[in-house]
Design an enzyme around this catalytic site. Structure first.
Site, PDB file in Angstrom:
ATOM      1  N   LYS A 145      39.553  38.059  44.057  1.00  0.00           N
ATOM      2  CA  LYS A 145      40.299  38.762  43.012  1.00  0.00           C
ATOM      3  C   LYS A 145      41.504  37.952  42.528  1.00  0.00           C
ATOM      4  O   LYS A 145      41.946  36.997  43.166  1.00  0.00           O
ATOM      5  CB  LYS A 145      40.725  40.143  43.514  1.00  0.00           C
ATOM      6  N   ARG A 173      34.394  44.372  51.718  1.00  0.00           N
ATOM      7  CA  ARG A 173      33.455  44.334  50.584  1.00  0.00           C
ATOM      8  C   ARG A 173      33.589  42.967  49.930  1.00  0.00           C
ATOM      9  O   ARG A 173      34.652  42.630  49.395  1.00  0.00           O
ATOM     10  CB  ARG A 173      33.773  45.461  49.602  1.00  0.00           C
TER      11      ARG A 173
END
Length: 274
Positions: A221, A255
């Site tokens: 991210k 995740r």
């Protein structure tokens, strides 16, 4: 600390890895990469062989500013793929990344086992009732607004306190409906700026007060690649470093896009804490 996935009890005493399968053309890292059955099945097989306990399938990009996708398009993208995956890998535990109750119903009917909802039931008022009726594990994430406007909603006085308050309210409703297996996700990158993401990470162990399994999704991210002045493609090393921090602070599910590297973190963490 177990969850019931289609009759299979999965212990979260030791952390697990959830592999990501994006069926969207515009996801921030791997959008459009898996376009046909062969590439999808090859990716799923690799994630399973690398140690993924769960495969999280999404057909609606939730990156900041993502284009709105209608319900029929999401269903058309995702439902056939669930059947294909489970026909080839019958033991796979499939999670569905959706905030829409109708999509959740169709996917669970097709064999999926977990609902992963970025809005914790806020965007679809029928979602919590649906989860209760389906009696499946439910991942509820913190965010504000929608993917289209969430980055304009980062005005927190105390980000950790407000995330905890959000979960307190949503969990009260969920438990009143009889939802049992709940996992919480603080929503890194969702309605949070870079500094707020790191403030949340610094205090991540405080999420343990909720006494529910904690899922963390930070893989590649912008909080990582912007800090390192690089790109999502080059953010694996930074992701791995922060995965170990998350595990040390109590994360039970990672995740991830890169299962093998995440599993190495889990194994080293387990050895460190043996």
């Amino acid at each position: 600390m177990t969850i019931n996935c289609n009759g299979k009890l999965i212990s979260l005493h030791q952390p697990k890895v959830m592999g990501i399968l994006n069926l969207t053309p515009d996801s921030f890292y791997d959008g459009g990469k898996y376009k046909d059955d062969s590439s999808i099945l090859h990716h799923v097989e690799k994630m399973i062989n690398d140690g993924a306990s769960f495969i999280d399938v999404g057909a609606y990009s939730t990156r900041p500013g993502a284009i709105e996708v209608d319900e029929q398009t999401e269903l058309k993208r995702i439902v056939p793929i669930i059947s294909i995956i489970l026909k080839e890998f019958s033991e796979a535990i499939v999670s569905i990344d959706t905030f829409r109750s109708k999509v959740a119903i169709e996917c669970i009917s097709s064999g999926a086992a977990i609902i992963n909802d970025i809005s914790a039931g806020v965007q679809d008022q029928q979602m919590l009732n649906t989860v209760a009726q389906l009696n499946v594990p439910y991942i509820m994430m913190h965010t504000r607004g929608t993917p289209q406007n969430m980055q304009q909603q980062t005005n927190y006085d105390d980000v950790l306190k407000e995330v905890l308050l959000f979960f307190s309210e949503r969990l009260s409703i969920a438990k009143s409906l009889g939802i049992k297996d709940i996992i919480i996700d603080p929503g890194f990158g969702f309605a949070k700026n870079l500094n707020q993401n790191y403030e949340l990470l610094r205090q991540l162990e405080m999420m343990s007060f909720i006494e529910l399994p904690l899922l963390v999704g930070i893989s590649r991210k912008s909080m990582i690649y912007k800090t390192l002045n690089t790109t999502a493609d080059q953010a694996l090393n930074g992701t791995t470093a922060l995965h170990m921090v998350c595990l040390q602070k109590g994360a039970k599910i990672l995740r991830v896009h890169d299962v093998r590297e995440a599993m190495e973190c889990v194994k080293l963490h387990d050895q460190l804490n043996a």
